[in-house]
Design a protein around this motif. Structure first.
Motif, PDB file in Angstrom:
ATOM      1  N   VAL A 175       0.859  -1.339   0.147  1.00 47.96           N
ATOM      2  CA  VAL A 175      -0.039  -0.111   0.116  1.00 47.96           C
ATOM      3  C   VAL A 175       0.951   1.232   0.099  1.00 47.96           C
ATOM      4  O   VAL A 175       1.677   1.558   0.916  1.00 47.96           O
ATOM      5  N   VAL A 176       0.758   2.260  -1.081  1.00 47.70           N
ATOM      6  CA  VAL A 176       1.373   3.356  -1.137  1.00 47.70           C
ATOM      7  C   VAL A 176       0.435   4.342  -0.488  1.00 47.70           C
ATOM      8  O   VAL A 176      -0.738   4.693  -0.975  1.00 47.70           O
ATOM      9  N   LEU A 177       1.024   4.901   0.424  1.00 52.26           N
ATOM     10  CA  LEU A 177       0.261   6.225   1.331  1.00 52.26           C
ATOM     11  C   LEU A 177       0.535   7.667   0.501  1.00 52.26           C
ATOM     12  O   LEU A 177       1.914   8.031   0.469  1.00 52.26           O
ATOM     13  N   VAL A 178      -0.422   8.093  -0.035  1.00 50.98           N
ATOM     14  CA  VAL A 178      -0.101   9.289  -1.111  1.00 50.98           C
ATOM     15  C   VAL A 178      -0.370  10.521  -0.439  1.00 50.98           C
ATOM     16  O   VAL A 178      -1.435  10.809  -0.002  1.00 50.98           O
ATOM     17  N   GLY A 179       0.771  11.134  -0.459  1.00 51.94           N
ATOM     18  CA  GLY A 179       0.925  12.516   0.241  1.00 51.94           C
ATOM     19  C   GLY A 179       1.107  13.556  -0.963  1.00 51.94           C
ATOM     20  O   GLY A 179       1.279  13.136  -2.256  1.00 51.94           O
TER      21      GLY A 179
END
Length: 152
Positions: A90-94
């Motif tokens: 899972v890539v946490l997109v900021g």
């Protein structure tokens, strides 16, 4: 015993064993590797891990991130080891995730290992850019987390 019959019986027993093994693997919660922009989005990772601890969510997060900056070969080896153990990345997109070198490297590792990758929008208020090659973009909601990682 006729030739070949022992093999058929052994094969049937092995088939039952392997089907049980596969069922027990499916019964465990999926392991999730979290990729995030180390310099800007550590709070997003802490929020996700906190959410999984507070609520009864059907997956486990593997916190494979290093606690401090490390020489490049060391963190890459550690990340690859954890990615291999996980079921999904899972890539946490900021705001700046799309250009974070560590995230891009972890996505490449996940792809080379055949692991599914999905993006969760960490903060809409700051704006975000989709991370190229990191899969589907989803809102960070409990429903989406459960759908993604549920063991149904």
């Amino acid at each position: 015993m006729a030739p070949g019959v022992g093999g058929a019986i052994t094969g049937a027993a092995a088939g039952k064993f392997f089907s049980w093994l596969l069922e027990s693997e499916r019964a465990r919660p999926p392991r999730v590797f979290v990729s995030f922009d180390f310099d800007n989005d550590q709070q997003l990772k802490h929020l996700l891990i906190g959410q999984t601890k507070r609520q009864n969510l059907p997956f486990s997060v593997v916190d494979g991130s290093l606690k401090e900056a490390a020489p490049e070969p060391r963190w890459k080896e550690a990340a690859l080891k954890e990615i291999r153990r996980c079921d999904v990345v899972v890539v946490l997109v900021g705001r700046y995730t799309y250009k974070a070198p560590g995230v891009l490297a972890e996505i490449a590792m996940a792809r080379s290992e055949g692991k599914p990758v999905v993006q969760l929008i960490g903060s809409r208020s700051l704006g975000y850019t989709r991370v190229k090659g990191a899969g589907k973009v989803l809102a960070w909601t409990q429903d989406n987390l459960t759908k993604l990682f549920g063991n149904d």
